[in-house]
Motif scaffolding. Structure first.
Motif, PDB file in Angstrom:
ATOM      1  N   SER A  36       0.829  -1.204   0.000  1.00 10.69           N
ATOM      2  CA  SER A  36       0.000   0.000   0.000  1.00 10.69           C
ATOM      3  C   SER A  36       0.865   1.257   0.000  1.00 10.69           C
ATOM      4  O   SER A  36       0.544   2.251  -0.663  1.00 10.69           O
ATOM      5  CB  SER A  36      -0.936   0.019   1.215  1.00 10.69           C
ATOM      6  N   LYS A  96      -5.140   2.728   2.758  1.00 13.00           N
ATOM      7  CA  LYS A  96      -4.839   2.640   4.187  1.00 13.00           C
ATOM      8  C   LYS A  96      -3.545   1.829   4.388  1.00 13.00           C
ATOM      9  O   LYS A  96      -3.382   0.746   3.849  1.00 13.00           O
ATOM     10  CB  LYS A  96      -5.988   1.953   4.909  1.00 13.00           C
ATOM     11  N   THR A 151      -5.132  -5.167   6.191  1.00 10.94           N
ATOM     12  CA  THR A 151      -5.973  -4.004   5.920  1.00 10.94           C
ATOM     13  C   THR A 151      -6.668  -4.147   4.570  1.00 10.94           C
ATOM     14  O   THR A 151      -7.800  -3.739   4.415  1.00 10.94           O
ATOM     15  CB  THR A 151      -5.179  -2.678   5.929  1.00 10.94           C
ATOM     16  N   THR A 152      -5.993  -4.715   3.630  1.00  9.01           N
ATOM     17  CA  THR A 152      -6.612  -4.902   2.324  1.00  9.01           C
ATOM     18  C   THR A 152      -7.163  -6.316   2.293  1.00  9.01           C
ATOM     19  O   THR A 152      -6.445  -7.260   2.547  1.00  9.01           O
ATOM     20  CB  THR A 152      -5.557  -4.802   1.203  1.00  9.01           C
ATOM     21  N   ASP A 154      -3.281  -4.438  -6.409  1.00  7.50           N
ATOM     22  CA  ASP A 154      -2.893  -4.778  -5.041  1.00  7.50           C
ATOM     23  C   ASP A 154      -3.592  -6.073  -4.675  1.00  7.50           C
ATOM     24  O   ASP A 154      -4.771  -6.241  -4.951  1.00  7.50           O
ATOM     25  CB  ASP A 154      -3.332  -3.649  -4.093  1.00  7.50           C
TER      26      ASP A 154
END
Ligand SMILES: Nc1nc2c(ncn2[C@@H]2O[C@H](COP(=O)(O)OP(=O)(O)O)[C@@H](O)[C@H]2O)c(=O)[nH]1
Ligand SMILES: [Mg+2]
Ligand SMILES: [Zn+2]
Length: 305
Positions: free
Chosen positions: A187, A200, A214-215, A231
């Protein structure tokens, strides 16, 4: 109506239409991927045909893929999980610290890329955290992967030095899958390349150094019209999919040149007499580290399905 899947949450897909608007769509019917059992039939990077029915967008067709990349589903046994489709290359972000990326992880990822004929690049990040000895280790690994195997390697300390033009160039004009352990800096990299995204960024938990999730879903971001970055959700383990024991050595570029020169045509390069791969290992043309990865992949359960 045609579009490009830029995000998938399992049941909903964000589709970028030709008029540059994005719509949320669902699937109708069953989509199959050859004879494989897959948990998600459509991936980020897929081009799809949509129909608008009663104000809802429905995906009715997947345009033939140039390529795709799958791994074994971490949740569902004997199922594969589509990671992305139609990518030009993949960058794996590796870190020696916070978290430590094992060579096994790097090699599994590279083998998967070879199997799908997707060029790979290694980015060693967080070099600011390393002492001299550890920097030597990164130097050595870069040497192995570049000189002995043939993957381009870069060293970065993204939070300290940002992205250089050289790093930015990697992504220019391509669709790039970015992978690596959660916490490695995916990220951070995307935010530096595309500030508008403002992904984030996780606090790395000092306690476990494992990084926080987070992802959760793969997502595509555009650096410019022809440069996109995908991502991928924090991948902890990459279980190989559909690679048979005898095929495995073909996906180690440094072994390829010697294949067919072993005494036995079905040589698995373990303890067979007259093995050319073992000879190349003795000669230093194949490194111990990579050979060790080869053996561990050969022995792992992934290949005994
Ligand atoms: N020291 C250091 N920290 C970094 C570097 N790159 C990223 N980080 C930090 O590592 C943590 C995880 O980064 P993130 O981009 O969220 O990782 P992701 O899980 O791969 O997306 C964040 O706290 C970043 O600020 C780096 O080069 N050096
Ligand atoms: Mg992230
Ligand atoms: Zn052999």
């Amino acid at each position: 109506m045609k579009g490009l899947v830029i995000r998938s949450t399992g049941s909903w897909y964000s589709v970028l239409l030709e008029d540059t608007t994005t719509v949320e769509a669902r699937i109708r019917g069953k989509f199959k991927l050859e004879d494989k059992k897959i948990t998600n039939p459509i991936a980020v990077g897929d081009y799809v045909v949509l129909e608008e029915i009663n104000g809802e967008y429905i995906i009715v067709e997947i345009v033939d893929r140039d390529n795709y990349i799958i791994r074994q589903s971490p949740r569902k046994k004997h199922h594969d999980h589509l990671i992305a489709a139609n990518v030009d290359q993949a960058v794996v972000i590796a870190t020696l610290k916070k978290p430590r990326t094992s060579l096994g992880f790097i090699d599994r990822f590279l083998v998967t890329l070879e199997a799908f004929r997707i060029p790979g690049i290694i980015l060693f990040n967080k070099t600011d955290l390393l002492n001299e000895e550890e920097l030597d280790e990164v130097g050595y690994l870069s040497f192995i992967y570049e000189q002995k195997v043939g993957y381009k390697c870069y060293q970065t300390s993204l939070t300290k030095e940002g992205v250089s033009d050289k790093i930015r160039e990697i992504f220019q004009g391509k669709k790039t899958l970015v992978s690596g352990h959660s916490g490695a800096g995916k990220s951070t990299l995307i935010n530096l390349l595309i500030p508008e995204v403002d992904q984030k960024v996780a606090e790395v938990s000092n306690f476990a150094n494992k990084g926080v999730h987070t992802t959760t879903f793969a997502e595509m971001f555009f650096m410019d019209e022809d440069s996109a970055i995908i991502d991928t959700p924090g991948i902890k383990e990459l279980a190989l999919s559909e690679i048979e024991g005898e095929e495995l050595a073909h996906y180690f570029p440094e072994m390829r040149a010697f294949l067919g020169e072993c005494k036995f045509h079905n040589c698995q390069h373990t303890n067979e007499p007259g093995c050319r791969i073992k000879e190349a290992l003795e000669e230093g043309k194949i490194t111990e580290e990579r050979y060790y990865s080869y053996l561990s992949m050969l022995e792992s359960d992934d290949n005994r399905r």
